[in-house]
Each structure stands twice: as structure tokens, then as C-alpha cells.
Scaffold this motif. Structure first.
Motif, PDB file in Angstrom:
ATOM      1  N   THR A 148      73.804  13.262 105.293  1.00  0.00           N
ATOM      2  CA  THR A 148      74.747  13.116 104.178  1.00  0.00           C
ATOM      3  C   THR A 148      75.246  14.470 103.708  1.00  0.00           C
ATOM      4  O   THR A 148      76.452  14.683 103.519  1.00  0.00           O
ATOM      5  CB  THR A 148      74.080  12.370 103.011  1.00  0.00           C
ATOM      6  N   LEU A 149      74.308  15.414 103.501  1.00  0.00           N
ATOM      7  CA  LEU A 149      74.704  16.763 103.084  1.00  0.00           C
ATOM      8  C   LEU A 149      75.558  17.435 104.153  1.00  0.00           C
ATOM      9  O   LEU A 149      76.521  18.142 103.837  1.00  0.00           O
ATOM     10  CB  LEU A 149      73.464  17.603 102.795  1.00  0.00           C
ATOM     11  N   GLY A 150      75.211  17.207 105.415  1.00  0.00           N
ATOM     12  CA  GLY A 150      76.005  17.776 106.504  1.00  0.00           C
ATOM     13  C   GLY A 150      77.422  17.228 106.501  1.00  0.00           C
ATOM     14  O   GLY A 150      78.383  17.966 106.701  1.00  0.00           O
ATOM     15  N   GLY A 151      77.573  15.926 106.261  1.00  0.00           N
ATOM     16  CA  GLY A 151      78.907  15.325 106.207  1.00  0.00           C
ATOM     17  C   GLY A 151      79.736  15.866 105.063  1.00  0.00           C
ATOM     18  O   GLY A 151      80.930  16.150 105.223  1.00  0.00           O
ATOM     19  N   ILE A 152      79.107  16.029 103.897  1.00  0.00           N
ATOM     20  CA  ILE A 152      79.827  16.554 102.732  1.00  0.00           C
ATOM     21  C   ILE A 152      80.254  17.990 102.975  1.00  0.00           C
ATOM     22  O   ILE A 152      81.415  18.363 102.764  1.00  0.00           O
ATOM     23  CB  ILE A 152      78.957  16.452 101.466  1.00  0.00           C
ATOM     24  N   THR A 153      79.316  18.824 103.440  1.00  0.00           N
ATOM     25  CA  THR A 153      79.619  20.250 103.593  1.00  0.00           C
ATOM     26  C   THR A 153      80.542  20.530 104.768  1.00  0.00           C
ATOM     27  O   THR A 153      81.313  21.497 104.736  1.00  0.00           O
ATOM     28  CB  THR A 153      78.320  21.057 103.753  1.00  0.00           C
ATOM     29  N   THR A 154      80.506  19.683 105.804  1.00  0.00           N
ATOM     30  CA  THR A 154      81.429  19.922 106.914  1.00  0.00           C
ATOM     31  C   THR A 154      82.849  19.525 106.534  1.00  0.00           C
ATOM     32  O   THR A 154      83.813  20.117 107.022  1.00  0.00           O
ATOM     33  CB  THR A 154      80.983  19.169 108.189  1.00  0.00           C
ATOM     34  N   MET A 155      83.011  18.529 105.646  1.00  0.00           N
ATOM     35  CA  MET A 155      84.358  18.143 105.215  1.00  0.00           C
ATOM     36  C   MET A 155      84.906  19.153 104.222  1.00  0.00           C
ATOM     37  O   MET A 155      86.080  19.524 104.280  1.00  0.00           O
ATOM     38  CB  MET A 155      84.324  16.746 104.592  1.00  0.00           C
ATOM     39  N   ILE A 156      84.083  19.613 103.305  1.00  0.00           N
ATOM     40  CA  ILE A 156      84.524  20.611 102.328  1.00  0.00           C
ATOM     41  C   ILE A 156      84.277  21.994 102.909  1.00  0.00           C
ATOM     42  O   ILE A 156      83.231  22.600 102.716  1.00  0.00           O
ATOM     43  CB  ILE A 156      83.804  20.447 100.982  1.00  0.00           C
ATOM     44  N   GLY A 157      85.236  22.471 103.661  1.00  0.00           N
ATOM     45  CA  GLY A 157      85.181  23.847 104.133  1.00  0.00           C
ATOM     46  C   GLY A 157      84.548  24.055 105.480  1.00  0.00           C
ATOM     47  O   GLY A 157      84.342  25.205 105.876  1.00  0.00           O
ATOM     48  N   ASN A 158      84.215  22.974 106.217  1.00  0.00           N
ATOM     49  CA  ASN A 158      83.587  23.150 107.535  1.00  0.00           C
ATOM     50  C   ASN A 158      82.339  24.023 107.444  1.00  0.00           C
ATOM     51  O   ASN A 158      82.189  25.003 108.170  1.00  0.00           O
ATOM     52  CB  ASN A 158      84.600  23.760 108.523  1.00  0.00           C
ATOM     53  N   LEU A 159      81.435  23.664 106.527  1.00  0.00           N
ATOM     54  CA  LEU A 159      80.314  24.540 106.175  1.00  0.00           C
ATOM     55  C   LEU A 159      78.955  23.880 106.400  1.00  0.00           C
ATOM     56  O   LEU A 159      78.015  24.138 105.644  1.00  0.00           O
ATOM     57  CB  LEU A 159      80.442  24.969 104.703  1.00  0.00           C
ATOM     58  N   ALA A 160      78.836  23.071 107.435  1.00  0.00           N
ATOM     59  CA  ALA A 160      77.588  22.328 107.645  1.00  0.00           C
ATOM     60  C   ALA A 160      76.588  23.058 108.536  1.00  0.00           C
ATOM     61  O   ALA A 160      75.517  22.529 108.809  1.00  0.00           O
ATOM     62  CB  ALA A 160      77.881  20.950 108.237  1.00  0.00           C
ATOM     63  N   GLY A 161      76.917  24.260 108.972  1.00  0.00           N
ATOM     64  CA  GLY A 161      76.066  24.941 109.948  1.00  0.00           C
ATOM     65  C   GLY A 161      74.627  25.114 109.506  1.00  0.00           C
ATOM     66  O   GLY A 161      73.690  24.815 110.249  1.00  0.00           O
ATOM     67  N   SER A 162      74.420  25.599 108.274  1.00  0.00           N
ATOM     68  CA  SER A 162      73.063  25.860 107.809  1.00  0.00           C
ATOM     69  C   SER A 162      72.286  24.571 107.565  1.00  0.00           C
ATOM     70  O   SER A 162      71.084  24.499 107.821  1.00  0.00           O
ATOM     71  CB  SER A 162      73.092  26.693 106.516  1.00  0.00           C
ATOM     72  N   VAL A 163      72.977  23.536 107.067  1.00  0.00           N
ATOM     73  CA  VAL A 163      72.319  22.244 106.848  1.00  0.00           C
ATOM     74  C   VAL A 163      71.827  21.676 108.170  1.00  0.00           C
ATOM     75  O   VAL A 163      70.682  21.217 108.290  1.00  0.00           O
ATOM     76  CB  VAL A 163      73.282  21.255 106.156  1.00  0.00           C
ATOM     77  N   MET A 164      72.676  21.717 109.189  1.00  0.00           N
ATOM     78  CA  MET A 164      72.275  21.190 110.478  1.00  0.00           C
ATOM     79  C   MET A 164      71.204  22.056 111.141  1.00  0.00           C
ATOM     80  O   MET A 164      70.320  21.541 111.835  1.00  0.00           O
ATOM     81  CB  MET A 164      73.496  21.071 111.403  1.00  0.00           C
ATOM     82  N   ALA A 165      71.266  23.361 110.927  1.00  0.00           N
ATOM     83  CA  ALA A 165      70.217  24.234 111.462  1.00  0.00           C
ATOM     84  C   ALA A 165      68.865  23.863 110.869  1.00  0.00           C
ATOM     85  O   ALA A 165      67.844  23.840 111.571  1.00  0.00           O
ATOM     86  CB  ALA A 165      70.548  25.695 111.159  1.00  0.00           C
ATOM     87  N   GLY A 192      72.543  22.223 122.555  1.00  0.00           N
ATOM     88  CA  GLY A 192      73.272  21.067 123.057  1.00  0.00           C
ATOM     89  C   GLY A 192      73.393  19.951 122.030  1.00  0.00           C
ATOM     90  O   GLY A 192      74.449  19.331 121.901  1.00  0.00           O
ATOM     91  N   THR A 193      72.310  19.700 121.282  1.00  0.00           N
ATOM     92  CA  THR A 193      72.344  18.671 120.243  1.00  0.00           C
ATOM     93  C   THR A 193      73.326  19.051 119.143  1.00  0.00           C
ATOM     94  O   THR A 193      74.124  18.225 118.683  1.00  0.00           O
ATOM     95  CB  THR A 193      70.937  18.456 119.657  1.00  0.00           C
ATOM     96  N   ALA A 194      73.293  20.318 118.709  1.00  0.00           N
ATOM     97  CA  ALA A 194      74.224  20.790 117.677  1.00  0.00           C
ATOM     98  C   ALA A 194      75.668  20.719 118.169  1.00  0.00           C
ATOM     99  O   ALA A 194      76.572  20.339 117.418  1.00  0.00           O
ATOM    100  CB  ALA A 194      73.868  22.209 117.270  1.00  0.00           C
ATOM    101  N   ALA A 195      75.888  21.075 119.430  1.00  0.00           N
ATOM    102  CA  ALA A 195      77.251  21.071 119.981  1.00  0.00           C
ATOM    103  C   ALA A 195      77.843  19.666 119.946  1.00  0.00           C
ATOM    104  O   ALA A 195      78.992  19.464 119.532  1.00  0.00           O
ATOM    105  CB  ALA A 195      77.238  21.612 121.408  1.00  0.00           C
ATOM    106  N   TRP A 196      77.068  18.671 120.376  1.00  0.00           N
ATOM    107  CA  TRP A 196      77.567  17.300 120.368  1.00  0.00           C
ATOM    108  C   TRP A 196      77.759  16.780 118.944  1.00  0.00           C
ATOM    109  O   TRP A 196      78.730  16.066 118.668  1.00  0.00           O
ATOM    110  CB  TRP A 196      76.610  16.376 121.133  1.00  0.00           C
ATOM    111  N   PHE A 197      76.839  17.132 118.037  1.00  0.00           N
ATOM    112  CA  PHE A 197      76.988  16.671 116.654  1.00  0.00           C
ATOM    113  C   PHE A 197      78.309  17.160 116.067  1.00  0.00           C
ATOM    114  O   PHE A 197      79.080  16.380 115.495  1.00  0.00           O
ATOM    115  CB  PHE A 197      75.831  17.158 115.782  1.00  0.00           C
ATOM    116  N   PHE A 198      78.579  18.447 116.204  1.00  0.00           N
ATOM    117  CA  PHE A 198      79.768  19.005 115.573  1.00  0.00           C
ATOM    118  C   PHE A 198      81.043  18.542 116.260  1.00  0.00           C
ATOM    119  O   PHE A 198      82.061  18.338 115.592  1.00  0.00           O
ATOM    120  CB  PHE A 198      79.680  20.529 115.520  1.00  0.00           C
TER     121      PHE A 198
END
Length: 250
Positions: A143-160, A175-181
Motif C-alpha cells: 500500500t505504501l509502495g503504491g502511494i509513494t510510487t504514484m506521488i512522485g515515483n518514490l517507492a524505491g526505499s519502501v520496496m527495498a 529481478g523481483t524489484a525490476a518486475w514489480f516496478f
């Protein structure tokens, strides 16, 4: 000033656009965090919401490079846990973006960058074995990743943080991160086109100009990861993230 795809730009702004594309390529090649530095650069030129739409096609182009090289290593069992809540996060962020002005949008982006910096600092000192790997944690991070990736494409740290909790081997992590994004960024496109109206034929044309610099950034990123000692590299990224937050807020 000159007109390019209906945008009035000067050569400095065009150079910064290409620098952002370079940073995006470097981030997808493993220089994690440097894309956080690219976000405020683009926001200062085009505004917060508009810059998120301009950056999205560049991110997708970079994602395609990453997936090409690491697609065999993705762990789909973890991705399936993330996607439903990440989609809900994108919808929540879309509604938020429709109800605030651009100044507030940029402030939220700044706060997200600061939160990302806090996560990065915590990850330097935390006992990583204690990071939870329960389903509720996947839902929260999605959920946090979805919010932060939509607002500013900023989900990198959450997904890490989430993928770290899964304790994946390096290639499987990438590979998992690449497919997610790639998938979540493609999911965001219709909302940028029809709800926020931040992606158009002209904006896509401007984004496409960054493709050679994205490819160059991927090459540069690979070389940096090979040569810079791990500890120095992590603190360099942390320092750049802090500077990015300062740019966005002040």
C-alpha cells in the motif's frame, strides 16, 4: 528559450532533463537512491505533478532494460503478495493528487523523500533479521509502495525495505524489484493520462528524448557498482537523498 514538444525550455533545463534520465538509468543498474535526487530536479522545472507524469515513461524504459537482464531471477510468490495492495495504494494516491494543488504535492514529495532517507539510515543500523516477513507487512508495504510510487515515483526505499525482509539473494532481489516496478508503473499510466492528465503525446515525446541517456546511465551505474566500495557507496546515496529532500522542501 525554445519550443520542444510544446514545452518552452532553455538549454540548462534540457540538460537537467537529460541528467534526470541518466540518474534513472543508474538507479535501475543498482545505484539505488540516486533516482530520489532526480525527482526534485524535474519538479523544479515542470512542477510536482507534471514532473511525475514526465518521469514515468522514462522509468518504464529503464524498467524494460532491467527486466531484460534479470527477468529469470524474479520471485513471483512475493510479487503476488504485493500487487493487490500496491494497486489500492495507487488509487488512494490518485485521489489525493486530484484534491491538492501543486505546492502541496511538492511538499508531500519532499516528506516522502525524508521518510525514504530515514528508512535508508535505519537499514544501515538495524538488525535485519528482525524485519518482519508476515502477510500484514507485505500488505502494508504494498500500500505504501503504491502511494509513494504514484506521488512522485518514490517507492524505491519502501520496496527495498520489503524485499530486504524477504532475504533474497542479490540477483533475485534485483529481478523481483525490476518486475514489480515495470508492472506497477504500467498500471499507473492510465491514471496519469485520464485522471491527472500529466501524460500526453507531447510529454511522451519529451520523455523519449531521454532514452539514450537512460541507456548511458545503466552502463555508468554498472561501472559504479563494480568500483565503489559498498560502505562508501551507501553513504553517498544517503547524502544525496538528504540533499534531494532539502531541494524539494525549501
Amino acid at each position: 528559450m525554445f519550443e520542444l514538444f510544446s514545452y518552452s525550455l532553455n538549454y540548462d533545463q534540457l540538460g537537467l532533463l537529460f541528467l534526470v534520465a541518466l540518474f534513472i538509468g543508474m538507479a535501475k543498474a543498482g545505484v539505488h537512491g540516486i533516482s530520489l535526487f532526480a525527482v526534485p530536479i524535474l519538479a523544479l522545472i515542470f512542477g510536482g505533478k507534471a514532473s511525475s507524469g514526465l518521469m514515468l515513461p522514462m522509468l518504464i524504459m529503464a524498467d524494460l532494460f532491467a527486466v531484460k537482464y534479470y527477468h529469470r531471477h524474479a520471485n513471483w510468490s512475493f510479487l503476488i503478495k504485493l500487487f493487490p495492495s500496491a494497486a489500492i495504494g495507487v488509487l488512494i494516491a490518485t485521489l489525493i493528487g486530484n484534491s491538492i494543488d501543486d505546492a502541496v504535492f511538492k511538499q508531500i514529495m519532499g516528506y516522502i523523500i525524508i521518510a525514504s532517507l530515514a528508512i535508508m539510515l535505519w537499514m544501515e543500523t538495524a538488525n535485519k533479521e528482525k524485519i518482519p516477513d508476515y502477510l500484514w507487512f507485505a500488505i502494508l508495504m504494498g500500500t505504501l509502495g503504491g502511494i509513494t510510487t504514484m506521488i512522485g515515483n518514490l517507492a524505491g526505499s519502501v520496496m527495498a525495505l520489503y524485499l530486504l525482509s524477504m532475504r533474497l539473494p542479490k540477483n533475485e532481489y534485483i529481478g523481483t524489484a525490476a518486475w514489480f516496478f515495470l508492472i506497477i508503473n504500467l498500471f499507473k499510466v492510465p491514471f496519469h493520462i485520464w485522471s491527472w492528465e500529466t501524460i500526453s503525446v507531447n510529454s511522451f515525446g519529451l520523455s523519449l528524448l531521454g532514452l539514450p541517456f537512460i541507456a548511458l546511465g545503466i552502463y555508468v551505474g554498472i561501472q559504479i557498482v563494480k568500483r565503489v566500495p559498498d560502505k562508501q557507496y551507501r553513504w553517498l546515496v544517503i547524502a544525496m537523498t538528504g540533499l534531494a529532500a532539502g531541494f524539494m522542501l525549501f
